[in-house]
Design an enzyme around this catalytic site. Structure first.
Site, short mmCIF file in Angstrom:
data_model
loop_
_atom_site.label_atom_id
_atom_site.label_comp_id
_atom_site.label_asym_id
_atom_site.label_seq_id
_atom_site.Cartn_x
_atom_site.Cartn_y
_atom_site.Cartn_z
N ASP A 413 0.84 -1.19 0.00
CA ASP A 413 0.00 0.00 0.00
C ASP A 413 0.89 1.25 0.00
OD1 ASP A 413 -2.31 1.48 0.04
OD2 ASP A 413 -2.73 1.18 2.16
N GLU A 416 2.50 4.82 -4.32
CA GLU A 416 2.47 5.69 -5.50
C GLU A 416 3.80 6.40 -5.78
OE1 GLU A 416 -1.19 4.37 -4.28
OE2 GLU A 416 0.04 5.72 -3.07
#
Length: 845
Positions: A413, A416
């Site tokens: 997670d 990005e």
């Protein structure tokens, strides 16, 4: 100033530009047909008398045309005098050029340079860039292409509220970003691929191999404009001609999707906010007490010591190893989360090892970039670094061995990468990378033209280059490293990685969930669109957080979401910190019953779903499939996203609106049957309204022509695998059906390659008033199967009951035959066949 750069014309059309490029703007062709091994090169020269938008235009651009195979074309525009960044992901390259391609490429020079790609069989132009406005400068590249039709699908990642794109001057940006899917902004991953269904039902696709910040603008002509701020323009065109062919051709280039283990297709449960191990035990226990099928339990960041990766809290989760053992003892599995950022703490194991291996992202002066994420001050691994695999595998092994957290998969997670600071703890430098001359319409750029909102500075350096170029590949490389680390920790087992950020080709290494969705009816609808898109992106093992991640769900919403979520390829219920519990057992009888009914059918059909996943792994096929893939000439299917298929023939039609007790189901022209009763649908080629009470079953239908393997359901997939099996046979208009079953041990890697699998072909044909059903063994790498093959459910018989039924030339006792004359459906039971032997069933009508 702008008057001589463009043609100015004000308009009332929302999104339409006031300023357009004049005819002839761009480049001219000065040489063509320079032969190469795979095709030819054309040389372009900038028209020097024309001004540029942002400066630093390339004087010369080469166009490399490569005939990869009969249905795949590569068009690569690059500056031969500039060693520009190119996306460093592996592609499956051809060894020779196609000699008889199904396309024609024409290089035009009037009124400006353009590329025209035509489908030879229909003479349809599918990609035509002979339009003004081609720009190739240092930090601004632009090209527009005329398309064959307005039926455009894909390009991500954003939240789309329609599967078919709005072509009325709609702009979508792509740049990996931690962002909630509530509006039209760029989200977690980048998938620069679209599919175009032509007006005659043929399909083509286009992939832009570029990882810089970009945007597309869709235009009603129909056309698409690409703008990107780095790299090169590297297009792949796929000729199909069917939608499934397009996806298969695309994944043949970027890599086929992974094959998940069998248990990963079971129902999964998670939340952020389990306060301690006791809270997880309570959830698991009430799920078991309610007899809700479940294969996987998760831990979010709560289990960590101060949210530090690869650590275990000794305060609230000291007995997590014992809980995981209990999970394993009940034939269930456990997945834990790992975030992308590492605690900036000299006493932290992952930090210490990262410093030793020198793998953290730095500025050009060698200083490590620091930000803030859940542990507080953090640093970020460079997942392109030559030392990073050793480092990451060491950290994963540390969690498993030294912390005794015997997980079965990892959930990556915040990759990005996400950063709570604006770029870093000190901000970012004022330069052309953090503040480029042109910023696509991405999150943050509209404020001050920066690229680093909620992430790290673009001028930082990774081993593969500037973060400016590599940013949207961070999640891709983290996923790849995690996949490899799990292979090293579990050499004999298939890795399971669930990743939020992804790029083209990530499906080789991970599944994807659609991010931090809301507990709303709109998000319920949006999820199907996202799942269908990721199937064409080559990530078929995909799902959304069932019942929603943010906000308090309701009984009705969660019941409806569990009904459809049971048929997401990746089926997981997950919610956020501070929200009420939403595991099915916590919400009362309505949600429990809805969950059990739908999940039992999922578990019954796991052999079918597993076979579809293997087909995706082998051939790149979709698993969750839009109706248009099977009925591309039926215009009614071109924008249906309230229904979807498993494979070619299993139709799922959920209720997606609050307060509704019925559902509109579109049946394309084919034979369709009610999955539960076998009743044939007599009205096809139109929409039928069917009852769908909240306390009932989700509407499921079977298309004629398919044979679907099934197994008696249980509370876990491991228990299911010991239960008796059967096959559902649904006859098409010709009285025939076929299907396959792929069966291996469910966990070992590369069983197709090693041959350690069984595969069976089921066929049914009707001829001369006689039906013959055959079971043929295509591969017997596992030997005899211990589970009995007991049941045949047959839909669409012309006569009930047949006058005689023989199994392997032995007359069947009609006590083993159950039939319903009102539906022309029949079941043969208690047959006790050994599946690896050849069998025939002959029925005389």
């Amino acid at each position: 100033m702008f008057s001589f750069r463009c043609t100015w014309a004000e308009t009332d059309v929302p999104g339409a530009p006031y300023c357009t490029f004049p005819s002839g703007y761009g480049y001219e062709v000065i040489a063509t047909n320079i032969p190469t091994d795979l095709g030819f090169i054309a040389v372009l020269r900038h028209k020097n008398q024309q001004p540029t938008l942002f400066g630093n235009d390339a004087k010369y651009v080469y166009l490399s045309v490569e005939y990869w195979n009969e249905n795949i074309l590569r068009l690569k525009l690059y500056n031969p005098h500039d060693d520009r960044y190119q996306v460093p992901i592996p592609l499956n390259n051809p060894s020779s050029k196609a000699l008889n391609p199904n396309y024609h490429v024409n290089i035009t020079d009037s009124p400006q340079f353009g590329i025209v790609v035509t489908r030879t069989s229909t003479n349809t132009e599918i990609f035509n860039t002979n339009l003004p406005g081609f720009v190739f400068s240092d930090q601004f590249l632009q090209v527009t292409a005329q398309l064959s039709s307005s039926n455009i699908y894909g390009f991500g990642e954003q939240r789309h509220q329609s599967y078919a794109h709005d072509m009325h001057w709609k702009t979508w940006a792509a740049f990996a970003r931690d962002n909630q899917p509530d509006n039209d902004e760029n989200l977690y991953g980048v998938q620069p691929f679209y599919m175009n269904v032509e007006n005659d039902g043929n399909a083509n696709g286009v992939f832009l191999l570029n990882s810089n910040a970009m945007e597309i603008t869709l235009q009603p002509s129909p056309a698409i404009t690409y703008r990107t701020i780095g790299g090169i323009l590297d297009f792949f065109v796929f000729l199909g001609p069917t939608p499934e062919n397009v996806v298969q051709q695309y994944t043949s280039i970027i890599g086929r999707p992974l094959m998940p283990p069998y248990w990963a297709l079971g129902f999964q449960l998670s939340r952020w906010g389990y306060e301690n191990t006791a809270a997880i035990r309570a959830v698991v226990d009430r799920q078991r007490a309610a007899e809700i099928p479940q294969d996987v339990q998760y831990s979010d960041i709560d289990y960590m010591d101060n949210y530090r990766d690869f650590s275990l809290s000794t305060t609230n989760f000291a007995d997590l190893p014992e809980l995981i053992k209990d999970i394993h003892d009940h034939n269930q599995r456990y997945i834990v989360i790992i975030d992308a950022a590492i605690a900036d703490d000299p006493n932290d194991f992952a930090y210490q090892e990262g410093i030793k291996d020198d793998i953290f992202i730095k500025y050009a002066n060698g200083t490590i970039l620091e930000g803030h994420v859940w542990p507080g001050p953090t640093v970020f691994p460079d997942f392109t670094h030559h030392n990073v695999q050793k480092y990451w595998s060491k950290c994963v092994e540390h969690l498993y061995e030294n912390q005794s957290v015997e997980f079965d998969g990892l959930w990556t997670d915040m990759n990005e990468p996400s950063n709570f600071d604006m770029g870093s703890i000190n901000g970012c430098n004022q330069n052309k990378y953090n503040y480029p001359p042109y910023a696509p319409h991405i999150l943050g750029a509209e404020v001050n033209g920066s690229l680093f909102q909620k992430t790290i500075c673009m001028d930082t350096v990774q081993q593969a280059g500037l973060h400016y170029n590599l940013h949207s590949l961070f999640g891709y490389f983290m996923t790849k490293r995690t996949f490899t680390a799990l292979q090293e920790v579990f050499p004999s087992r298939r890795p399971v990685v669930v990743s939020r950020s992804q790029y083209a080709g990530s499906g080789r290494y991970a599944s994807h969930w659609l991010g931090d969705n809301a507990s709303t009816w709109q998000a319920l609808k949006d999820a199907i669109i996202g799942i269908l898109e990721y199937n064409i992106f080559g990530i078929p093992y995909v799902g959304a957080d069932i019942c929603g991640f943010r906000g308090a769900t309701t009984v009705e919403l969660c019941a409806r979401w569990m009904q459809v979520g049971a048929f997401y390829p990746f089926s997981r219920n997950h919610n956020s910190l501070g929200e009420p519990d939403q595991d099915p057992a916590s919400l009362g009888t309505v949600v429990v019953n809805a969950s059990i009914k739908s999940l039992k059918e999922r578990y019954r059909l796991l052999p079918f779903l597993y076979t579809l996943m293997q087909d995706a792994h082998d051939h790149g096929s979709t698993v969750a499939r839009p109706l248009l893939h099977e009925f591309p000439t039926d215009e009614n299917t071109w924008n249906i996203s309230t229904q979807f298929l498993w494979g070619s023939s299993f139709l799922i039609s959920p209720v997606l609106d609050e307060g509704k007790e019925e559902v509109d189901v579109y049946f394309p022209k084919a034979r369709w049957y009610d999955y539960y009763t076998g009743q044939e649908i007599t009205t096809v080629g139109t929409t039928v309204t069917l009852p769908a009470p909240l306390d009932g079953y989700i509407q499921l239908h079977v298309r004629g022509g398919i044979a679907i393997p099934a197994q008696e359901p249980a509370l876990t997939s491991a228990e299911c695998r010991n239960n008796s099996m059967g096959v559902l046979i649904a006859f098409d208009e010709n009285g025939s059906a076929s299907g396959t079953l792929y069966w291996d041990d469910g966990v070992s890697q590369d069983t197709r390659t090693t041959g350690k699998y069984n595969e069976f072909l089921f066929t049914a044909v009707t001829e001369n008033n006689q039906i013959t059903i055959s079971i043929l063994t295509l591969n017997n790498g596992l030997g005899n199967m211990t589970v009995p093959f007991d049941t045949f459910l047959i839909m669409g018989l012309e006569r009930i009951p047949p006058s005689s039924i023989k199994v392997d030339n032995v007359e069947v006792d009609f006590q083993n035959v159950i039939y319903e004359t009102s539906t022309n459906a029949m079941m043969l039971v208690n047959l006790g066949l050994q599946l690896t032997e050849y069998h025939t069933i002959v029925m005389t009508l």
